[in-house]
Design a protein around this motif. Structure first.
Motif, PDB file in Angstrom:
ATOM      1  N   GLN A 198       0.823  -1.202   0.000  1.00 18.04           N
ATOM      2  CA  GLN A 198       0.000   0.000   0.000  1.00 18.04           C
ATOM      3  C   GLN A 198       0.862   1.258   0.000  1.00 18.04           C
ATOM      4  O   GLN A 198       0.534   2.256  -0.632  1.00 18.04           O
ATOM      5  CB  GLN A 198      -0.947  -0.015   1.208  1.00 18.04           C
ATOM      6  CG  GLN A 198      -1.953  -1.156   1.199  1.00 18.04           C
ATOM      7  CD  GLN A 198      -2.837  -1.152  -0.028  1.00 18.04           C
ATOM      8  OE1 GLN A 198      -3.458  -0.137  -0.335  1.00 18.04           O
ATOM      9  NE2 GLN A 198      -2.918  -2.286  -0.728  1.00 18.04           N
TER      10      GLN A 198
ATOM     11  N   PHE B 290      -5.604  -1.490  -4.633  1.00 21.54           N
ATOM     12  CA  PHE B 290      -5.450  -0.261  -3.877  1.00 21.54           C
ATOM     13  C   PHE B 290      -6.628   0.650  -4.173  1.00 21.54           C
ATOM     14  O   PHE B 290      -6.919   0.922  -5.335  1.00 21.54           O
ATOM     15  CB  PHE B 290      -4.150   0.443  -4.274  1.00 21.54           C
ATOM     16  CG  PHE B 290      -3.939   1.762  -3.564  1.00 21.54           C
ATOM     17  CD1 PHE B 290      -3.473   1.777  -2.261  1.00 21.54           C
ATOM     18  CD2 PHE B 290      -4.207   2.962  -4.205  1.00 21.54           C
ATOM     19  CE1 PHE B 290      -3.273   2.980  -1.600  1.00 21.54           C
ATOM     20  CE2 PHE B 290      -4.018   4.175  -3.546  1.00 21.54           C
ATOM     21  CZ  PHE B 290      -3.537   4.173  -2.247  1.00 21.54           C
ATOM     22  N   PRO B 291      -7.329   1.100  -3.120  1.00 20.67           N
ATOM     23  CA  PRO B 291      -7.137   0.731  -1.715  1.00 20.67           C
ATOM     24  C   PRO B 291      -7.729  -0.641  -1.416  1.00 20.67           C
ATOM     25  O   PRO B 291      -8.556  -1.132  -2.190  1.00 20.67           O
ATOM     26  CB  PRO B 291      -7.896   1.829  -0.971  1.00 20.67           C
ATOM     27  CG  PRO B 291      -8.971   2.239  -1.935  1.00 20.67           C
ATOM     28  CD  PRO B 291      -8.364   2.136  -3.300  1.00 20.67           C
TER      29      PRO B 291
ATOM     30  N   ASN C  56      -4.528   4.935   1.914  1.00 21.93           N
ATOM     31  CA  ASN C  56      -5.290   5.732   0.958  1.00 21.93           C
ATOM     32  C   ASN C  56      -6.120   6.772   1.697  1.00 21.93           C
ATOM     33  O   ASN C  56      -6.197   7.928   1.279  1.00 21.93           O
ATOM     34  CB  ASN C  56      -6.184   4.835   0.116  1.00 21.93           C
ATOM     35  CG  ASN C  56      -6.977   5.613  -0.914  1.00 21.93           C
ATOM     36  OD1 ASN C  56      -6.425   6.234  -1.804  1.00 21.93           O
ATOM     37  ND2 ASN C  56      -8.301   5.580  -0.782  1.00 21.93           N
TER      38      ASN C  56
END
Length: 341
Positions: free
Chosen positions: A92, A113-114, A128
């Motif tokens: 991430q 992502f996320p 995020n």
């Protein structure tokens, strides 16, 4: 007029700091580190292959944008060799590094992502959400500086604005970032996420402002300087609480990977994704090995306070130091004019 520091958003400031690689001053680590976002190779499905792929990216080359190209390649390294950690803090943070570094390119909806909140091996801090909240919290700083300069008769043609101190705005900014970090990830230490770097840039390395966290508490005391009145509409009421040497609600935990272990590829052993105007085919490595591997239900990783693994520009392959830069290196990065004099 904001002569001292022209800001296109708080992320641009931290992006410029993290991207510049000079030798004059070491800056604190944060989730916005660019060249060497940390990654724990040993937990990957194919650890040696992941490390080799990651470290083979050359950021010091002749191409137009080696940083973004290297990050793109590292995304593919992770999707192939570390597919079992695509929801992890390490992966991430890699996504954050790309989407906040390559501001001259379109922000991409990159794979995984996320992450969903209940995913296996998900990062305990949604990075995020950190980025989105940080960006909103940062919007007050340029408004504050503009108002202070207007009150002091500094116009667009007045060069004195370059060195004009705005310590109240800087204290408010530290406060709202601390508040944003707490609201987003209340159990994680906000320092290594972003707050240490904000303190370093806006408080400690702002000599024209004659500022410190100890002074911030009195600067923002009732009747002295109102963060809300000067443009910090988000978190303005409690900025005083956070702009202290020991902020209220300060947490000490490091973010970690939780919810067990991801044992099978989310999108199957082979899948495609589109990014950077190209369609990529990803084949997950060592799927059978991961399926039989035992691991604890909760694993700690993703710490950005320790050593960084990877290959920095002109640096060693492991244990690389925090990014460093010269004051002059900030000028012109990502459209940012920001001088630490």
């Amino acid at each position: 007029m904001i002569c001292k520091r022209t800001i296109l958003g708080g992320l641009v400031v931290l992006s410029a700091v993290a991207r510049a690689q000079q030798d004059d001053y070491p800056f604190a680590s944060s989730i916005f580190d660019r060249v060497n976002p940390p990654f724990t190779f040993t937990e990957c499905a194919a650890p040696s292959e992941m490390q080799t792929c990651w470290e083979s990216q050359n950021y010091d080359n002749e191409y137009l944008n080696p940083l973004c190209s290297g990050l793109q390649n590292r995304v593919q390294c992770a999707l192939t060799n570390c597919w079992n950690r695509v929801y992890s803090c390490d992966y991430q943070q890699l996504m954050v590094a790309y989407n906040t570094s390559c501001s001259d390119e379109a922000t991409l909806s990159l794979p995984f992502f996320p992450p969903p909140a209940d995913a296996a091996e998900v990062c305990s801090c949604n990075l995020n959400n950190v980025v989105n909240t940080f960006e909103k919290a940062s919007s007050g700083w340029p408004r504050c500086v503009q108002k202070v300069q207007d009150e002091n008769g500094i116009t667009d043609d007045d060069d004195s604005g370059e060195d004009f101190p705005t310590p109240g705005c800087d204290c408010c900014y530290y406060g709202v970032v601390a508040a944003a970090m707490y609201d987003t990830c209340p159990d994680q230490n906000p320092g290594p996420i972003a707050l240490d770097l904000v303190r370093q840039i806006y408080i400690e390395q702002n000599p024209t402002g004659n500022n410190s966290l100890e002074q911030c508490a009195s600067r923002l005391a009732s009747g002295n300087f109102s963060c809300t009145d000067y443009g910090f509409n988000l978190y303005g009421d409690n900025a005083t609480d956070y702009a202290k040497p020991t902020p209220i609600h300060s947490a000490t935990g490091n973010y970690s990977d939780i919810n067990g272990v991801l044992k099978t590829p989310v999108s199957g052993a082979t899948y495609t994704f589109t990014g950077w105007n190209t369609t990529y085919t990803i084949t997950a490595a060592s799927v059978e090995a991961v399926a039989t591997r035992s691991a604890s239900a909760t694993k700690v990783s993703g710490s950005i306070t320790g050593s960084v693994t990877g290959t920095a520009i002109g640096g060693p392959s492991t244990g690389a130091a925090a990014p460093t830069m010269s004051a002059a290196a900030l000028i012109g990065l990502s459209g940012l004019a920001f001088a630490l004099l």
